[in-house]
Scaffold this motif. Structure first.
Motif, PDB file in Angstrom:
ATOM      1  N   UNK A  32      42.835 -26.354  37.724  1.00  0.00           N
ATOM      2  CA  UNK A  32      42.929 -26.424  36.273  1.00  0.00           C
ATOM      3  C   UNK A  32      41.660 -26.998  35.656  1.00  0.00           C
ATOM      4  N   UNK A  33      41.120 -28.056  36.257  1.00  0.00           N
ATOM      5  CA  UNK A  33      39.870 -28.641  35.755  1.00  0.00           C
ATOM      6  C   UNK A  33      38.710 -27.662  35.904  1.00  0.00           C
TER       7      UNK A  33
ATOM      8  N   UNK B 123      35.418 -22.474  31.325  1.00  0.00           N
ATOM      9  CA  UNK B 123      35.602 -22.008  29.949  1.00  0.00           C
ATOM     10  C   UNK B 123      34.669 -22.752  28.996  1.00  0.00           C
ATOM     11  N   UNK B 124      34.566 -24.068  29.187  1.00  0.00           N
ATOM     12  CA  UNK B 124      33.698 -24.864  28.313  1.00  0.00           C
ATOM     13  C   UNK B 124      32.237 -24.480  28.491  1.00  0.00           C
ATOM     14  N   UNK B 125      31.804 -24.238  29.731  1.00  0.00           N
ATOM     15  CA  UNK B 125      30.414 -23.847  29.956  1.00  0.00           C
ATOM     16  C   UNK B 125      30.103 -22.490  29.358  1.00  0.00           C
ATOM     17  N   UNK B 126      31.020 -21.562  29.471  1.00  0.00           N
ATOM     18  CA  UNK B 126      30.748 -20.212  28.972  1.00  0.00           C
ATOM     19  C   UNK B 126      30.799 -20.127  27.447  1.00  0.00           C
ATOM     20  N   UNK B 127      31.653 -20.916  26.806  1.00  0.00           N
ATOM     21  CA  UNK B 127      31.850 -20.721  25.375  1.00  0.00           C
ATOM     22  C   UNK B 127      31.256 -21.824  24.508  1.00  0.00           C
TER      23      UNK B 127
ATOM     24  N   UNK C 252      23.179 -12.359  31.057  1.00  0.00           N
ATOM     25  CA  UNK C 252      23.236 -13.439  30.078  1.00  0.00           C
ATOM     26  C   UNK C 252      24.704 -13.757  29.810  1.00  0.00           C
ATOM     27  N   UNK C 253      25.095 -14.995  30.074  1.00  0.00           N
ATOM     28  CA  UNK C 253      26.484 -15.397  29.888  1.00  0.00           C
ATOM     29  C   UNK C 253      26.557 -16.503  28.844  1.00  0.00           C
ATOM     30  N   UNK C 254      27.671 -16.571  28.185  1.00  0.00           N
ATOM     31  CA  UNK C 254      27.909 -17.662  27.258  1.00  0.00           C
ATOM     32  C   UNK C 254      27.447 -17.382  25.842  1.00  0.00           C
ATOM     33  N   UNK C 255      26.983 -16.195  25.602  1.00  0.00           N
ATOM     34  CA  UNK C 255      26.495 -15.907  24.259  1.00  0.00           C
ATOM     35  C   UNK C 255      27.607 -15.519  23.310  1.00  0.00           C
TER      36      UNK C 255
END
Length: 133
Positions: A17-18, A24-28, A43-46
């Motif tokens: 879960x962590x 999710x936090x890193x990507x968004x 390129x991720x997170x954009x």
């Protein structure tokens, strides 16, 4: 021992879960990621567009199929099938022993049946003679 497995399961579930929340936090919410793999750039997170959702959906679908279909089949074929084979061999062995015993012992069985019939009738005849009517 059951308590140990329950504790390990809870710890594993919390770690998963962590990891999901961290990813999710890193990507968004974090800075964009730039990954270079075999001269291809990702390129991720954009933006989190349709491609990201499609990739995540396919990944979740594959993981779900593995967890719900492949894993039970592996356990079934890896554990239950050998046990069934061993049980079948034991049943065949016992049935063959009983069959061979019946074939080899059939003269004795017939002799015992004949003695039973003769002695049973004799005891009935003796009992009928000894009781006055």
């Amino acid at each position: 021992m059951k308590t140990l497995f329950k504790i390990l399961f809870v710890i594993t579930a919390l770690l998963v879960l962590m990891a999901m929340f961290g990813g999710f936090a890193l990507l968004h919410h974090g800075p964009g990621m730039h990954i270079v793999l075999d001269d291809s750039e990702f390129f991720l997170g954009g933006g989190g567009g349709f491609g990201d959702w499609l990739g995540a959906s396919i990944g979740l679908l594959v993981a779900g199929v593995v967890c719900l279909v492949v894993l039970p089949l592996v356990l079934l074929l890896g554990l239950a099938l050998p046990l069934l084979v061993v049980g079948g061999v034991l049943v065949v062995a016992v049935a063959s022993l009983l069959g061979i015993g019946a074939v080899l012992g059939s003269p004795l069985i017939l002799l015992g049946l004949l003695l039973f019939v003769v002695l049973r009738n004799r005891s009935r005849a003796n009992a009928a003679r000894s009781t006055p009517v």
